[in-house]
Design a protein around this motif. Structure first.
Motif, PDB file in Angstrom:
ATOM      1  N   PHE A 137       0.872  -1.161   0.000  1.00 34.40           N
ATOM      2  CA  PHE A 137       0.000   0.000   0.000  1.00 34.40           C
ATOM      3  C   PHE A 137       0.917   1.220   0.000  1.00 34.40           C
ATOM      4  CE2 PHE A 137      -2.559  -3.323   1.860  1.00 34.40           C
ATOM      5  CZ  PHE A 137      -3.781  -3.152   1.240  1.00 34.40           C
ATOM      6  N   ARG A 138       0.832   2.038  -1.038  1.00 38.30           N
ATOM      7  CA  ARG A 138       1.725   3.203  -1.180  1.00 38.30           C
ATOM      8  C   ARG A 138       0.884   4.465  -1.138  1.00 38.30           C
ATOM      9  NH1 ARG A 138       4.775   7.092  -1.235  1.00 38.30           N
ATOM     10  NH2 ARG A 138       6.827   7.087  -2.235  1.00 38.30           N
ATOM     11  N   ASP A 139       1.190   5.350  -0.231  1.00 38.75           N
ATOM     12  CA  ASP A 139       0.435   6.587  -0.078  1.00 38.75           C
ATOM     13  C   ASP A 139       1.256   7.769  -0.573  1.00 38.75           C
ATOM     14  OD1 ASP A 139      -1.719   8.188   0.694  1.00 38.75           O
ATOM     15  OD2 ASP A 139      -0.911   8.522   2.689  1.00 38.75           O
ATOM     16  N   GLY A 140       0.564   8.853  -0.927  1.00 38.18           N
ATOM     17  CA  GLY A 140       1.218  10.120  -1.213  1.00 38.18           C
ATOM     18  C   GLY A 140       1.785  10.302  -2.599  1.00 38.18           C
ATOM     19  N   VAL A 141       1.340   9.499  -3.549  1.00 34.86           N
ATOM     20  CA  VAL A 141       1.884   9.593  -4.901  1.00 34.86           C
ATOM     21  C   VAL A 141       0.806  10.143  -5.835  1.00 34.86           C
ATOM     22  CG1 VAL A 141       2.903   8.308  -6.808  1.00 34.86           C
ATOM     23  CG2 VAL A 141       3.407   7.642  -4.466  1.00 34.86           C
ATOM     24  N   SER A 142       1.143  11.214  -6.553  1.00 32.30           N
ATOM     25  CA  SER A 142       0.189  11.778  -7.500  1.00 32.30           C
ATOM     26  C   SER A 142       0.132  10.913  -8.756  1.00 32.30           C
ATOM     27  CB  SER A 142       0.589  13.203  -7.873  1.00 32.30           C
ATOM     28  OG  SER A 142       1.779  13.182  -8.644  1.00 32.30           O
ATOM     29  N   GLU A 143      -0.891  11.121  -9.561  1.00 34.82           N
ATOM     30  CA  GLU A 143      -1.003  10.360 -10.817  1.00 34.82           C
ATOM     31  C   GLU A 143       0.208  10.560 -11.707  1.00 34.82           C
ATOM     32  OE1 GLU A 143      -4.611  10.253 -13.140  1.00 34.82           O
ATOM     33  OE2 GLU A 143      -5.767  10.763 -11.340  1.00 34.82           O
ATOM     34  N   GLY A 144       0.743  11.775 -11.743  1.00 33.88           N
ATOM     35  CA  GLY A 144       1.901  12.062 -12.573  1.00 33.88           C
ATOM     36  C   GLY A 144       3.175  11.373 -12.099  1.00 33.88           C
ATOM     37  N   GLN A 145       3.243  11.049 -10.811  1.00 34.80           N
ATOM     38  CA  GLN A 145       4.422  10.390 -10.248  1.00 34.80           C
ATOM     39  C   GLN A 145       4.277   8.877 -10.170  1.00 34.80           C
ATOM     40  OE1 GLN A 145       4.074  12.450  -6.470  1.00 34.80           O
ATOM     41  NE2 GLN A 145       6.045  13.452  -6.819  1.00 34.80           N
ATOM     42  N   PHE A 146       3.058   8.386 -10.335  1.00 35.93           N
ATOM     43  CA  PHE A 146       2.793   6.976 -10.039  1.00 35.93           C
ATOM     44  C   PHE A 146       3.683   6.013 -10.823  1.00 35.93           C
ATOM     45  CE2 PHE A 146       0.572   2.939 -10.622  1.00 35.93           C
ATOM     46  CZ  PHE A 146       0.410   2.585  -9.300  1.00 35.93           C
ATOM     47  N   THR A 147       3.784   6.168 -12.122  1.00 38.32           N
ATOM     48  CA  THR A 147       4.578   5.247 -12.932  1.00 38.32           C
ATOM     49  C   THR A 147       6.049   5.299 -12.545  1.00 38.32           C
ATOM     50  OG1 THR A 147       3.020   5.447 -14.759  1.00 38.32           O
ATOM     51  CG2 THR A 147       5.183   4.573 -15.288  1.00 38.32           C
ATOM     52  N   GLN A 148       6.570   6.494 -12.342  1.00 35.78           N
ATOM     53  CA  GLN A 148       7.969   6.646 -11.967  1.00 35.78           C
ATOM     54  C   GLN A 148       8.251   5.999 -10.611  1.00 35.78           C
ATOM     55  OE1 GLN A 148       9.189  10.692 -11.346  1.00 35.78           O
ATOM     56  NE2 GLN A 148      11.353  10.206 -11.550  1.00 35.78           N
ATOM     57  N   VAL A 149       7.399   6.257  -9.636  1.00 36.79           N
ATOM     58  CA  VAL A 149       7.576   5.678  -8.309  1.00 36.79           C
ATOM     59  C   VAL A 149       7.420   4.159  -8.369  1.00 36.79           C
ATOM     60  CG1 VAL A 149       6.588   5.561  -5.984  1.00 36.79           C
ATOM     61  CG2 VAL A 149       6.952   7.771  -7.066  1.00 36.79           C
ATOM     62  N   LEU A 150       6.440   3.703  -9.112  1.00 35.71           N
ATOM     63  CA  LEU A 150       6.229   2.260  -9.254  1.00 35.71           C
ATOM     64  C   LEU A 150       7.464   1.592  -9.846  1.00 35.71           C
ATOM     65  CD1 LEU A 150       4.284  -0.211  -9.171  1.00 35.71           C
ATOM     66  CD2 LEU A 150       3.648   0.400 -11.488  1.00 35.71           C
ATOM     67  N   ASN A 151       7.983   2.143 -10.927  1.00 33.93           N
ATOM     68  CA  ASN A 151       9.148   1.540 -11.574  1.00 33.93           C
ATOM     69  C   ASN A 151      10.378   1.536 -10.671  1.00 33.93           C
ATOM     70  OD1 ASN A 151       7.696   1.045 -13.916  1.00 33.93           O
ATOM     71  ND2 ASN A 151       8.346   2.941 -14.891  1.00 33.93           N
ATOM     72  N   ILE A 152      10.633   2.628  -9.987  1.00 32.30           N
ATOM     73  CA  ILE A 152      11.839   2.735  -9.160  1.00 32.30           C
ATOM     74  C   ILE A 152      11.701   1.951  -7.863  1.00 32.30           C
ATOM     75  CG2 ILE A 152      13.244   4.361  -7.827  1.00 32.30           C
ATOM     76  CD1 ILE A 152      12.701   6.373 -10.151  1.00 32.30           C
ATOM     77  N   GLU A 153      10.617   2.158  -7.131  1.00 29.66           N
ATOM     78  CA  GLU A 153      10.462   1.475  -5.846  1.00 29.66           C
ATOM     79  C   GLU A 153      10.251  -0.019  -6.010  1.00 29.66           C
ATOM     80  OE1 GLU A 153       8.830   5.194  -3.170  1.00 29.66           O
ATOM     81  OE2 GLU A 153       7.441   3.567  -3.632  1.00 29.66           O
ATOM     82  N   LEU A 154       9.428  -0.411  -6.965  1.00 25.33           N
ATOM     83  CA  LEU A 154       9.203  -1.842  -7.171  1.00 25.33           C
ATOM     84  C   LEU A 154      10.501  -2.542  -7.552  1.00 25.33           C
ATOM     85  CD1 LEU A 154       7.260  -4.196  -7.200  1.00 25.33           C
ATOM     86  CD2 LEU A 154       6.682  -3.620  -9.554  1.00 25.33           C
ATOM     87  N   GLN A 155      11.309  -1.915  -8.379  1.00 23.51           N
ATOM     88  CA  GLN A 155      12.591  -2.511  -8.763  1.00 23.51           C
ATOM     89  C   GLN A 155      13.508  -2.666  -7.547  1.00 23.51           C
ATOM     90  OE1 GLN A 155      13.162  -3.889 -11.732  1.00 23.51           O
ATOM     91  NE2 GLN A 155      15.029  -4.674 -10.821  1.00 23.51           N
ATOM     92  N   GLN A 156      13.512  -1.673  -6.658  1.00 23.84           N
ATOM     93  CA  GLN A 156      14.323  -1.774  -5.440  1.00 23.84           C
ATOM     94  C   GLN A 156      13.847  -2.934  -4.557  1.00 23.84           C
ATOM     95  OE1 GLN A 156      15.442   1.702  -3.073  1.00 23.84           O
ATOM     96  NE2 GLN A 156      14.543   2.961  -4.692  1.00 23.84           N
ATOM     97  N   ILE A 157      12.538  -3.097  -4.443  1.00 21.88           N
ATOM     98  CA  ILE A 157      11.984  -4.188  -3.630  1.00 21.88           C
ATOM     99  C   ILE A 157      12.359  -5.537  -4.235  1.00 21.88           C
ATOM    100  CG2 ILE A 157       9.831  -5.267  -2.867  1.00 21.88           C
ATOM    101  CD1 ILE A 157       8.706  -2.346  -2.669  1.00 21.88           C
TER     102      ILE A 157
END
Length: 134
Positions: free
Chosen positions: A104-124
């Motif tokens: 569950f990821r909070d605080g991400v705008s629609e414009g940031q979602f793909t970038q955050v998903l790609n970077i954070e998911l890859q780190q995980i």
């Protein structure tokens, strides 16, 4: 203990017979105009199939950065990232590592979602691979 935990009714937790860890992730920022570090926090469940015990990991990072940059932090033969310590905490508590992670990821705008998903998911994913190799 949550009353709901006593019943096999939590989707993806009670119907799927595999150890599942739940993560909640957010970043908090200082007041606008101030150059204070942002604070990243990740909370994880410590039990399975019971989910009422949690552990938190917190760190500071660059101001106004929404992506959590310390989920996987390899240093030589070690990983100093937040995910490693949370997975190990789950493993110590349950006597098994999670085979499934719900985020569950909070605080991400629609414009940031793909970038955050790609970077954070890859780190995980990298943190999980690192743990499997060690």
């Amino acid at each position: 203990m949550l009353q709901m935990e006593k019943k096999p009714a939590i989707p993806l937790m009670s119907r799927v017979p595999i150890p599942t860890m739940i993560l909640g992730m957010d970043v908090s920022h200082g007041s606008p105009g101030r150059d204070l570090p942002s604070v990243a926090a990740v909370v994880s469940s410590l039990g399975w199939p019971l989910i009422s015990r949690y552990r938190a990991s917190v760190c500071t990072q660059s101001p106004r950065l929404e992506m959590i940059d310390s989920l996987f932090k390899p240093e030589g033969d070690d990983d100093r990232g937040l995910i490693r310590e949370l997975i190990e905490g789950f493993g110590n508590s349950c006597r098994k590592l999670p085979q499934q992670i719900i985020i569950f990821r909070d605080g991400v705008s629609e414009g940031q979602f793909t970038q955050v998903l790609n970077i954070e998911l890859q780190q995980i994913i990298e943190a999980c691979k690192f743990l499997q190799c060690n």
